[in-house]
Design a protein around this motif. Structure first.
Motif, PDB file in Angstrom:
ATOM      1  N   ALA A  44     -12.661  81.929-109.598  1.00 16.23           N
ATOM      2  CA  ALA A  44     -11.569  82.839-109.238  1.00 16.23           C
ATOM      3  C   ALA A  44     -11.754  83.404-107.832  1.00 16.23           C
ATOM      4  N   LEU A  45     -12.985  83.773-107.499  1.00 16.67           N
ATOM      5  CA  LEU A  45     -13.258  84.318-106.171  1.00 16.67           C
ATOM      6  C   LEU A  45     -12.990  83.292-105.072  1.00 16.67           C
ATOM      7  N   ALA A  46     -13.178  82.025-105.392  1.00 15.80           N
ATOM      8  CA  ALA A  46     -13.011  80.964-104.395  1.00 15.80           C
ATOM      9  C   ALA A  46     -11.566  80.497-104.246  1.00 15.80           C
ATOM     10  N   VAL A  47     -10.685  80.872-105.166  1.00 15.68           N
ATOM     11  CA  VAL A  47      -9.316  80.362-105.170  1.00 15.68           C
ATOM     12  C   VAL A  47      -8.603  80.498-103.822  1.00 15.68           C
ATOM     13  N   PRO A  48      -8.632  81.660-103.144  1.00 16.31           N
ATOM     14  CA  PRO A  48      -7.863  81.779-101.897  1.00 16.31           C
ATOM     15  C   PRO A  48      -8.244  80.769-100.821  1.00 16.31           C
ATOM     16  N   GLU A  49      -9.514  80.320-100.803  1.00 12.53           N
ATOM     17  CA  GLU A  49      -9.978  79.375 -99.782  1.00 12.53           C
ATOM     18  C   GLU A  49     -10.587  78.132-100.422  1.00 12.53           C
ATOM     19  N   ALA A  50     -10.082  77.761-101.613  1.00 12.36           N
ATOM     20  CA  ALA A  50     -10.635  76.595-102.299  1.00 12.36           C
ATOM     21  C   ALA A  50     -10.368  75.303-101.543  1.00 12.36           C
ATOM     22  N   PHE A  51      -9.324  75.280-100.714  1.00 11.58           N
ATOM     23  CA  PHE A  51      -9.033  74.115 -99.890  1.00 11.58           C
ATOM     24  C   PHE A  51      -9.557  74.312 -98.468  1.00 11.58           C
ATOM     25  N   GLY A  52     -10.451  75.295 -98.329  1.00  9.81           N
ATOM     26  CA  GLY A  52     -11.020  75.595 -97.027  1.00  9.81           C
ATOM     27  C   GLY A  52     -12.495  75.894 -97.130  1.00  9.81           C
ATOM     28  N   ALA A  53     -12.890  77.072 -96.635  1.00  9.65           N
ATOM     29  CA  ALA A  53     -14.298  77.422 -96.520  1.00  9.65           C
ATOM     30  C   ALA A  53     -14.998  77.628 -97.861  1.00  9.65           C
ATOM     31  N   LYS A  54     -14.240  77.931 -98.903  1.00 14.56           N
ATOM     32  CA  LYS A  54     -14.852  78.228-100.198  1.00 14.56           C
ATOM     33  C   LYS A  54     -14.717  77.082-101.195  1.00 14.56           C
TER      34      LYS A  54
END
Length: 364
Positions: free
Chosen positions: A84-94
């Motif tokens: 969940a924490l990674a969702v905003p940047e899952a296609f990026g840095a996270k």
């Protein structure tokens, strides 16, 4: 425990489902911030829902009644939190963080499910393969990254075709209750979206803002009515009347997993649209927001049509027609956001009232 015996949802499962609230919130916020990221939201939701629904099946087959099972469930919650924490940047840095959290979720799920049946081994392998594809996708970008995510989704979703539905007994009451609770939790996100929208609105709360918020609440209530009234009780009855374990498992797979994809994704989309409408009640909606609002409600209705078809329940034509009319009214949002929201609520309410009359005539 025989699949004919009653099994209800435990408090631990309710606690576990709280992670879904945060995940749904993250997806809604991401979509509301940039409606152009809809493909990413759809791909992430597809992977997330596959594994989250997998835990609903897991606790149906392996109830968390022992201390070790409860500890494993709590460990899985940690994995879900990372996802969940990674969702905003899952296609990026996270992206790598998302994959690591997903691996925790997959491994705990697989080890626990194998306590019920070794037939899950091939599906466990498919889930791990999907996790590897997501991890590889973290090192790419653009079209290749999206294709890797799509491949992960297809590998996971297609595993029941390879495994088959034999050897996966299910308790009907638990399956119905568990998925119903997930939907009510997702609907809670639509209420949160109203509050966030008001927080984004400039100045003090005006009568227009409050009125738009109440209309948004009415929409959430309409979605609740469309999902919970009649259908869940009838669905549980249909599952209990199904002839054979394989038939019951197939009904749950089609009705409570695949058909719930548009239902839950629709709730996320309409929540993003409501957030925008409440934040600026006197303004027109952008194309993305109006599409999210109309498309979200239509997706919920069409998902319920698929759900009814899978369970052999009546009342599909009216909901299909209502979804089409709501989509046709979408351009109204380009003139006034609150106007589109209000018309959507009126159309949904009228459809539900007609459905009530038809159900009464059938004696349902």
């Amino acid at each position: 425990m025989s699949d004919h015996e009653d099994l209800r949802v435990s408090n631990l499962e309710l606690f576990f489902d709280l992670v879904f609230v945060f995940t749904a919130t993250q997806l809604t916020v991401l979509l509301a911030s940039d409606f152009g990221k809809l493909p990413q939201v759809v791909l992430m939701f597809g992977v997330i829902w596959w594994m989250f629904a997998g835990y609903a099946w897991l606790t149906n087959a392996v109830p968390p009644v022992r201390a070790t099972r409860r500890l494993f469930m709590l460990l899985a919650m940690g994995g879900w939190l990372i996802v969940a924490l990674a969702v905003p940047e899952a296609f990026g840095a996270k992206g790598t963080g998302f994959a690591i959290g997903l691996f925790v979720v997959i491994v705990v799920h697989g080890l626990m499910y194998l306590q019920s049946t070794m037939r899950f081994l091939s599906m466990f392998a498919s889930n791990l393969a999907g996790g590897v594809l997501v991890l590889v996708a973290a090192g790419t970008s653009g079209v290749p990254q999206h294709l890797l995510w799509l491949a992960a989704l297809l590998v996971m979703w297609g595993s029941p075709l390879l495994t088959g539905q034999e050897g996966f007994p299910l308790h009907p009451g638990h399956a119905v209750e568990r998925h119903g609770l997930v939907v009510i939790i997702a609907l809670g996100e639509s209420i949160v979206a109203i509050a966030v929208g008001i927080g984004d609105a400039p100045g003090p709360m005006s009568a227009a803002t409050i009125g738009t918020a109440l209309i948004g609440l009415a929409l959430s209530a309409g979605i609740w009515w469309a999902y919970f009234h009649l259908d869940l009780e009838r669905a549980e009855h249909a599952l209990k009347q199904a002839t054979g374990q394989v038939a019951r498992t197939r009904m749950v797979l089609l009705g409570f997993f695949y058909a719930h994809v548009p239902i839950l994704l629709g709730i996320i989309a309409l929540s993003a649209g409501v957030k925008k409408a409440v934040a600026h009640p006197g303004d027109p909606l952008t194309g993305g927001a109006s599409i999210a609002l109309a498309g979200g409600v239509a997706a919920v209705l069409l998902g319920s049509v698929a759900f009814r078809a899978a369970l052999g329940l009546p009342g599909r034509l009216l909901r299909t027609a209502t979804a089409a009319v709501i989509l046709a009214a979408m351009p109204l949002g380009w003139i006034t956001g609150v106007g589109q929201l209000a018309v959507t609520v009126l159309l949904l309410t009228g459809s539900l009232l007609l459905e009530e009359r038809a159900a009464a005539a059938r004696g349902a």
